[in-house]
Scaffold this active site. Structure first.
Site, short mmCIF file in Angstrom:
data_model
loop_
_atom_site.label_atom_id
_atom_site.label_comp_id
_atom_site.label_asym_id
_atom_site.label_seq_id
_atom_site.Cartn_x
_atom_site.Cartn_y
_atom_site.Cartn_z
N ARG A 28 -9.73 2.06 9.04
CA ARG A 28 -9.75 0.45 9.20
C ARG A 28 -11.14 -0.68 9.26
NH1 ARG A 28 -3.74 1.31 8.95
NH2 ARG A 28 -2.27 -0.89 9.56
N ARG B 286 11.11 -1.46 11.23
CA ARG B 286 10.13 -0.78 12.48
C ARG B 286 9.59 -1.26 13.41
NH1 ARG B 286 5.14 -0.10 8.10
NH2 ARG B 286 3.84 -0.98 10.15
N LYS C 145 0.36 -0.82 -0.28
CA LYS C 145 0.08 -0.18 0.13
C LYS C 145 0.91 0.95 -0.13
CE LYS C 145 -2.65 -0.07 3.79
NZ LYS C 145 -2.52 -1.88 4.29
N ARG D 122 -1.91 -7.11 13.85
CA ARG D 122 -2.39 -6.11 12.20
C ARG D 122 -2.84 -7.25 11.17
NH1 ARG D 122 2.89 -4.06 12.79
NH2 ARG D 122 2.89 -3.58 10.80
N ARG E 71 10.54 -6.62 4.10
CA ARG E 71 10.50 -4.53 5.11
C ARG E 71 10.76 -4.58 6.78
NH1 ARG E 71 4.53 -3.03 5.65
NH2 ARG E 71 4.17 -3.12 7.58
#
Ligand code: ADP
Length: 191
Positions: free
Chosen positions: A92, A137, A17, A148, A131
């Site tokens: 969301r 992160r 995204k 999530r 990622r």
């Protein structure tokens, strides 16, 4: 560009995204508004908002709707968003989607399209692993990612039916390379 673009980009964690939203923002010259990026920036800068939201983000839980919606609407009212915008990571859940409808109506605005990026679970798992290696992160820990993804399946995915019924949903196969996916989106939104 034929019309003022007001886009929502939806899809599970790791589907791309952020990358696609960034590309579209560049192509159309409109801001990419990522709720996750705004929260992380506030955490890094230790703002009041950052302090309020950090525990939710670390656990992979949703920040309370009223905090998130207020932040998004403040951002949408900035001068650079008057020519259009791309929302990434919002809405969301059903409450946020209702909040957005109300805001749009109040401001005489309409959504152009809702882009749903779709990919096989294996592809998504690989992209998340990449990622984790590349971005580091702090909320990309296995438990937070699992939380999530669970919230996505339970609360976010059902919103796609709502946008489908409104005739706004464009489902895009996001398994190709970045450029192919961007082209598929541009074709689907007709701009
Ligand atoms: P990802 O797509 O991998 O979940 P994001 O950057 O979109 O990452 O979101 C990171 C975190 O920011 C979420 O886990 C959540 O805590 C918070 N967040 C982002 N968007 C929202 C939202 N619309 N409502 C509530 N919390 C949000």
């Amino acid at each position: 560009m034929k019309e003022k673009m007001r886009l929502i980009v939806m899809g599970p964690q790791g589907v791309g995204k952020g990358v696609q939203s960034e590309e579209l923002a560049r192509i159309y010259g409109i801001p990419h508004i990522s709720t996750g990026d705004i929260f992380r920036k506030n955490i890094a800068e230790k703002t009041d908002l950052g302090k309020r939201v950090s525990s939710y983000i670390e656990k992979g839980e949703l920040v309370p709707d009223e905090v998130t919606s207020a932040m998004v609407f403040e951002r949408l009212s900035q001068p650079d968003a008057q020519k259009g915008w791309i929302l990434d990571g919002y809405p969301r859940n059903a409450k946020q989607s209702a909040d957005l409808d109300e805001w749009l109506q109040k401001n005489g605005e309409e959504l152009s399209s809702v882009i749903l990026l779709d990919a096989d679970g294996d592809v998504i798992a690989q992209r998340i692993q990449k990622r984790i290696r590349e971005e580091g992160r702090s909320d990309d820990k296995p438990e937070a990612i699992a939380e999530r993804l669970a919230i996505y399946a339970r609360e976010t995915k059902p919103l796609t039916d709502y946008y489908l019924q409104k005739g706004l949903l464009k489902k895009i196969n996001a398994e190709g390379d970045v450029e192919q996916v961007t082209e598929a989106i541009q074709e689907a939104i007709g701009n």
